[in-house]
Design a protein around this motif. Structure first.
Motif, PDB file in Angstrom:
ATOM      1  N   ALA A 627       0.836  -1.202   0.000  1.00 43.75           N
ATOM      2  CA  ALA A 627       0.000   0.000   0.000  1.00 43.75           C
ATOM      3  C   ALA A 627       0.866   1.245   0.000  1.00 43.75           C
ATOM      4  O   ALA A 627       0.574   2.253  -0.670  1.00 43.75           O
ATOM      5  CB  ALA A 627      -0.928  -0.030   1.228  1.00 43.75           C
ATOM      6  N   GLY A 628       1.982   1.227   0.718  1.00 42.25           N
ATOM      7  CA  GLY A 628       2.890   2.392   0.752  1.00 42.25           C
ATOM      8  C   GLY A 628       3.484   2.655  -0.620  1.00 42.25           C
ATOM      9  O   GLY A 628       3.596   3.819  -1.051  1.00 42.25           O
ATOM     10  N   ALA A 629       3.878   1.589  -1.327  1.00 44.63           N
ATOM     11  CA  ALA A 629       4.466   1.769  -2.662  1.00 44.63           C
ATOM     12  C   ALA A 629       3.453   2.361  -3.625  1.00 44.63           C
ATOM     13  O   ALA A 629       3.754   3.238  -4.444  1.00 44.63           O
ATOM     14  CB  ALA A 629       4.971   0.429  -3.181  1.00 44.63           C
ATOM     15  N   ALA A 630       2.213   1.884  -3.544  1.00 44.13           N
ATOM     16  CA  ALA A 630       1.163   2.415  -4.424  1.00 44.13           C
ATOM     17  C   ALA A 630       0.931   3.882  -4.163  1.00 44.13           C
ATOM     18  O   ALA A 630       0.720   4.678  -5.090  1.00 44.13           O
ATOM     19  CB  ALA A 630      -0.116   1.622  -4.211  1.00 44.13           C
ATOM     20  N   ILE A 631       0.983   4.258  -2.894  1.00 44.17           N
ATOM     21  CA  ILE A 631       0.776   5.677  -2.548  1.00 44.17           C
ATOM     22  C   ILE A 631       1.909   6.526  -3.132  1.00 44.17           C
ATOM     23  O   ILE A 631       1.690   7.635  -3.662  1.00 44.17           O
ATOM     24  CB  ILE A 631       0.678   5.818  -1.023  1.00 44.17           C
ATOM     25  N   VAL A 632       3.142   6.009  -3.085  1.00 46.57           N
ATOM     26  CA  VAL A 632       4.275   6.764  -3.639  1.00 46.57           C
ATOM     27  C   VAL A 632       4.113   6.940  -5.144  1.00 46.57           C
ATOM     28  O   VAL A 632       4.339   8.028  -5.720  1.00 46.57           O
ATOM     29  CB  VAL A 632       5.597   6.054  -3.311  1.00 46.57           C
ATOM     30  N   VAL A 633       3.722   5.856  -5.808  1.00 42.55           N
ATOM     31  CA  VAL A 633       3.521   5.940  -7.274  1.00 42.55           C
ATOM     32  C   VAL A 633       2.424   6.937  -7.604  1.00 42.55           C
ATOM     33  O   VAL A 633       2.529   7.761  -8.533  1.00 42.55           O
ATOM     34  CB  VAL A 633       3.188   4.542  -7.833  1.00 42.55           C
ATOM     35  N   LEU A 634       1.350   6.859  -6.845  1.00 37.19           N
ATOM     36  CA  LEU A 634       0.237   7.766  -7.095  1.00 37.19           C
ATOM     37  C   LEU A 634       0.650   9.211  -6.891  1.00 37.19           C
ATOM     38  O   LEU A 634       0.307  10.116  -7.691  1.00 37.19           O
ATOM     39  CB  LEU A 634      -0.942   7.400  -6.171  1.00 37.19           C
ATOM     40  N   LEU A 635       1.428   9.434  -5.850  1.00 36.43           N
ATOM     41  CA  LEU A 635       1.902  10.803  -5.609  1.00 36.43           C
ATOM     42  C   LEU A 635       2.811  11.274  -6.742  1.00 36.43           C
ATOM     43  O   LEU A 635       2.778  12.443  -7.161  1.00 36.43           O
ATOM     44  CB  LEU A 635       2.651  10.862  -4.272  1.00 36.43           C
ATOM     45  N   GLY A 636       3.640  10.365  -7.306  1.00 37.59           N
ATOM     46  CA  GLY A 636       4.524  10.720  -8.409  1.00 37.59           C
ATOM     47  C   GLY A 636       3.731  11.104  -9.655  1.00 37.59           C
ATOM     48  O   GLY A 636       4.065  12.057 -10.361  1.00 37.59           O
ATOM     49  N   VAL A 637       2.669  10.310  -9.883  1.00 36.99           N
ATOM     50  CA  VAL A 637       1.835  10.610 -11.065  1.00 36.99           C
ATOM     51  C   VAL A 637       1.164  11.967 -10.908  1.00 36.99           C
ATOM     52  O   VAL A 637       1.133  12.801 -11.838  1.00 36.99           O
ATOM     53  CB  VAL A 637       0.783   9.506 -11.258  1.00 36.99           C
ATOM     54  N   VAL A 638       0.631  12.222  -9.759  1.00 34.47           N
ATOM     55  CA  VAL A 638      -0.048  13.509  -9.530  1.00 34.47           C
ATOM     56  C   VAL A 638       0.939  14.659  -9.656  1.00 34.47           C
ATOM     57  O   VAL A 638       0.657  15.707 -10.269  1.00 34.47           O
ATOM     58  CB  VAL A 638      -0.719  13.507  -8.152  1.00 34.47           C
ATOM     59  N   LEU A 639       2.111  14.466  -9.090  1.00 32.20           N
ATOM     60  CA  LEU A 639       3.118  15.542  -9.144  1.00 32.20           C
ATOM     61  C   LEU A 639       3.593  15.773 -10.568  1.00 32.20           C
ATOM     62  O   LEU A 639       3.762  16.926 -11.024  1.00 32.20           O
ATOM     63  CB  LEU A 639       4.291  15.165  -8.232  1.00 32.20           C
ATOM     64  N   GLY A 640       3.753  14.682 -11.366  1.00 29.06           N
ATOM     65  CA  GLY A 640       4.188  14.829 -12.773  1.00 29.06           C
ATOM     66  C   GLY A 640       3.144  15.563 -13.601  1.00 29.06           C
ATOM     67  O   GLY A 640       3.459  16.390 -14.450  1.00 29.06           O
ATOM     68  N   ALA A 641       1.894  15.236 -13.357  1.00 28.67           N
ATOM     69  CA  ALA A 641       0.826  15.905 -14.106  1.00 28.67           C
ATOM     70  C   ALA A 641       0.787  17.382 -13.777  1.00 28.67           C
ATOM     71  O   ALA A 641       0.589  18.240 -14.667  1.00 28.67           O
ATOM     72  CB  ALA A 641      -0.506  15.240 -13.780  1.00 28.67           C
ATOM     73  N   ALA A 642       1.038  17.716 -12.586  1.00 26.32           N
ATOM     74  CA  ALA A 642       1.016  19.127 -12.182  1.00 26.32           C
ATOM     75  C   ALA A 642       2.157  19.886 -12.848  1.00 26.32           C
ATOM     76  O   ALA A 642       2.006  21.023 -13.310  1.00 26.32           O
ATOM     77  CB  ALA A 642       1.109  19.230 -10.662  1.00 26.32           C
ATOM     78  N   LEU A 643       3.347  19.262 -12.956  1.00 29.94           N
ATOM     79  CA  LEU A 643       4.491  19.933 -13.601  1.00 29.94           C
ATOM     80  C   LEU A 643       4.234  20.116 -15.088  1.00 29.94           C
ATOM     81  O   LEU A 643       4.592  21.142 -15.698  1.00 29.94           O
ATOM     82  CB  LEU A 643       5.754  19.105 -13.368  1.00 29.94           C
ATOM     83  N   ALA A 644       3.567  19.119 -15.679  1.00 29.08           N
ATOM     84  CA  ALA A 644       3.293  19.208 -17.118  1.00 29.08           C
ATOM     85  C   ALA A 644       2.341  20.367 -17.410  1.00 29.08           C
ATOM     86  O   ALA A 644       2.523  21.126 -18.378  1.00 29.08           O
ATOM     87  CB  ALA A 644       2.714  17.896 -17.611  1.00 29.08           C
ATOM     88  N   ARG A 645       1.348  20.561 -16.623  1.00 27.42           N
ATOM     89  CA  ARG A 645       0.416  21.661 -16.847  1.00 27.42           C
ATOM     90  C   ARG A 645       1.122  23.001 -16.691  1.00 27.42           C
ATOM     91  O   ARG A 645       0.854  23.995 -17.382  1.00 27.42           O
ATOM     92  CB  ARG A 645      -0.759  21.554 -15.850  1.00 27.42           C
ATOM     93  N   ARG A 646       2.063  23.016 -15.791  1.00 33.53           N
ATOM     94  CA  ARG A 646       2.778  24.294 -15.552  1.00 33.53           C
ATOM     95  C   ARG A 646       3.626  24.652 -16.741  1.00 33.53           C
ATOM     96  O   ARG A 646       3.736  25.830 -17.112  1.00 33.53           O
ATOM     97  CB  ARG A 646       3.607  24.145 -14.275  1.00 33.53           C
TER      98      ARG A 646
END
Length: 649
Positions: A627-646
């Protein structure tokens, strides 16, 4: 009636004679219907005036006789002529018992024997006097003398008398305890006489005297002095009891006095036994007194029988029982049957058996009757005590192995990783508590030697035993149980065999396998309590064989009595074994950490069953890394999407 053996001679005739004399002496003495009248002395036979009675004196002397007392009454009357000019003659007589020694005369001139047979004519000169005296006798029978003097018998002398006196003389002295009734109180008294003296009184009322005759009191007085001496022994105590006994049996003796005399006689006889315990006469004397006072009281009759038996035992070996002993036993048996005193009846029959073995069947029957009634009432311990008393311990010993030691047994088994915990509660059967404790101690020792941790306790009539057996694998646990079963004796109590069977399962498996999300726990056990049923069946088979032997016919009354209680005893034992089996339960269950609802299994006596159970025990904590690994991956995806929009912005 107790059966008497024929005898060719009476070896204890002296004891028998003494006992019969004691009983005869205790019988009530006949007494007169009322008090014996003391003669009133002379009375006028005709007209008296102008002559008057100056005084009348009555002296009664109590003279001891062999059977009671004689009262010798000497009465004297003085008459005075109140006419100073003329002389008179007056006739007098002595009513009542025959009179003797009549003398006549004057106060100053003396008395001379009268020549005629009466009535007697007294010549009184003018202003002169005349005196007449006579002797009469009365007799009393028995230990008590009851006398009465009636003043009203003197009324022929006038409505008012100038002077009158009655004196009762005791030449050997009189004690206050000797006088039972004196009414009214005398006007004067000393150690030898009582006097009632009155002047110018109207002749009415009476004097009542009730006392112990001197011929009985004086021997008692001497016996008391001898028994109180420093050198008093059995002879003195027996003599005191003999002096008391006629007074105790005297009719009309005041009840309080009788009780006092009875206590004194009993104490004297007990002192005699203590002073000479090896002398049959002392026991015979005490026994005879107790028998005479018993009046059907089983307790006193039992003491009398015991003392008669002691006298019999001190006689020659093989002596024929005395009639008084057998008569006392008959009285005791009758009293015990009348009062339903079974134990007293058996003790009496024990004495009969000891002195007259021909009464063995009667005694055996009575003991068997009591034992059967006690068994039917569920009083096994009391019944076995009765059997031992009546037939001996050897008669009961063959049935010892057939008796249940426990009334009930229950148990519970808890399995958990690395150890097996067993708890048992055993209630001993009444009367065999010590044997039950020994059985449990034997079992505890075997469990301890097998590597178990044993705790034994006892409270509220229940024996408890807790056993913890640690193990690493199922084979180690099975080996420990087999060691327990192998160390018990072959004839161990079935309740103990049951516990050993619980401790030694044929197969047990407790395993766990680990998965990604849960563990698989498996418990399987081959529970087999049939060894307990086999041990119980062996007991029931032995009871069946013993019952068949007891039901066989036999022409022997004593053996028939024994077999009768044996059948009742075997029936009680069989009922006890069946009740033990029906009330038995052994509960099996698992123990797991955490709040889990787990099944449990209850096995009855002798039951064999395969116990099996498995379950998955979830372990959610094992998924936390994923569950911890999935949370890290999910956070990475969210953070990457935010950088792309910027960047696009």
């Amino acid at each position: 009636m107790t059966k008497l053996r024929p005898s060719a001679q009476t070896l204890l005739s002296a004891f028998a004679t003494l006992s019969m004399l004691l009983v005869a002496a205790a019988s009530p003495w006949p007494v007169a219907a009322g008090p014996t009248a003391i003669p009133q002395g002379p009375v006028p036979t005709g007209e008296l005036k102008p002559v008057e009675l100056s005084y009348i004196a009555i002296d009664a002397t109590v003279i001891p006789t062999a059977g009671g007392a004689t009262v010798r009454v000497v009465s004297r009357a003085r008459l005075r002529n109140t006419d100073k000019r003329a002389a008179y003659q007056r006739a007098v007589s002595f009513p009542g018992p025959a009179v003797s020694g009549v003398r006549v005369g004057t106060q100053n001139g003396g008395l001379a024997p009268a020549t005629n047979a009466g009535p007697w004519t007294l010549s009184l000169p003018a202003d002169g006097d005349a005196v007449i005296e006579g002797t009469q006798e009365i007799a009393t029978n028995g230990p008590l003398a009851d006398l009465q003097f009636d003043w009203s018998t003197l009324k022929p002398w006038g409505a008012t008398l100038a002077a009158g006196r009655l004196t009762l003389h005791f030449p050997d002295g009189v004690d206050s305890d000797q006088l039972l009734t004196v009414d009214p109180a005398p006007t004067a008294r000393d150690t030898t006489q009582l006097t009632w003296s009155y002047e110018k009184f109207q002749p009415s009322g009476s004097i009542h005297l009730f006392f112990v005759a001197p011929s009985y009191w004086q021997p008692l007085h001497r016996a008391r002095q001898a028994a109180a001496g420093e050198k008093a022994g059995a002879a003195e105590y027996l003599a005191l009891a003999a002096a008391l006994r006629p007074l105790i049996g005297a009719e009309d003796m005041p009840e309080s006095v009788t009780h006092t005399l009875q206590a004194e006689a009993l104490a004297a006889l007990e002192h005699a036994v203590a002073a000479a315990p090896k002398d049959p006469r002392t026991h015979q004397g005490l026994a005879g007194f107790l028998q005479s006072q018993a009046k059907g009281d089983p307790a006193l009759l039992a003491r009398a029988v015991a003392e008669f038996k002691a006298a019999y035992d001190l006689g020659p070996t093989g002596a024929v029982p005395d009639p008084p002993l057998l008569a006392a036993i008959d009285d005791l048996i009758a009293a015990c049957r009348r009062t339903n005193d079974t134990q007293g009846l058996l003790r009496a029959l024990d004495v009969v058996q000891a002195v007259d073995p021909s009464n063995g069947p009667q005694r055996a029957t009575a003991y068997a009757d009591l034992a059967v009634s006690q068994l039917n009432a569920g009083q096994e311990a009391d019944a076995e005590a009765t059997i031992v008393a009546g037939f001996g311990q050897a008669a009961l010993d063959p049935y010892a192995l057939l008796r249940p030691h426990f009334r009930s047994v229950t148990g519970e088994v808890e399995m958990e990783s690395g150890r097996r915990i067993m708890r048992f509660s055993l209630v001993p059967a009444p009367g065999v508590e010590k044997a039950a404790e020994a059985d449990v101690a034997l079992l505890a020792g075997a469990l301890g030697r097998s590597g178990g941790e044993v705790i034994s306790t006892s409270a509220d009539g229940t024996l408890r035993i807790e056993v913890t057996i640690p193990f690493d694998d199922a084979r180690q646990l099975a080996a420990a149980g087999q060691a327990v079963s192998g160390s018990l004796p072959s004839d161990a109590d079935p309740a103990i065999v049951l516990i050993a069977a619980v401790a030694a399962p044929a197969r047990v498996d407790l395993s766990a396998s680990q998965g990604l999300r849960s563990d698989r726990l498996t418990y399987a056990e081959s529970a087999n309590l049939s060894p307990a049923q086999a041990a119980l069946q062996a007991r029931l088979d032995q009871i069946r064989y013993a019952r068949a032997e007891a039901e066989a016919s036999i022409d022997n009354p004593i053996e028939m009595a024994r077999r009768r209680w044996a059948l009742a005893l075997l029936g009680r034992y069989e009922d006890g074994w069946r009740a033990l089996a029906q009330g038995c339960r052994v509960t099996y269950r698992m123990l797991l950490p955490g709040n889990y609802v787990l099944p449990q299994w209850a096995l009855a006596w002798g039951e064999a069953r395969e116990i099996g159970w498995s379950t998955n025990i979830p372990h959610a904590q094992r998924l936390w890394p994923f569950a911890g690994a999935a949370i890290v991956v999910l956070l990475g995806v969210v953070l990457g999407a935010a950088l792309a929009r910027r960047r696009r912005a």
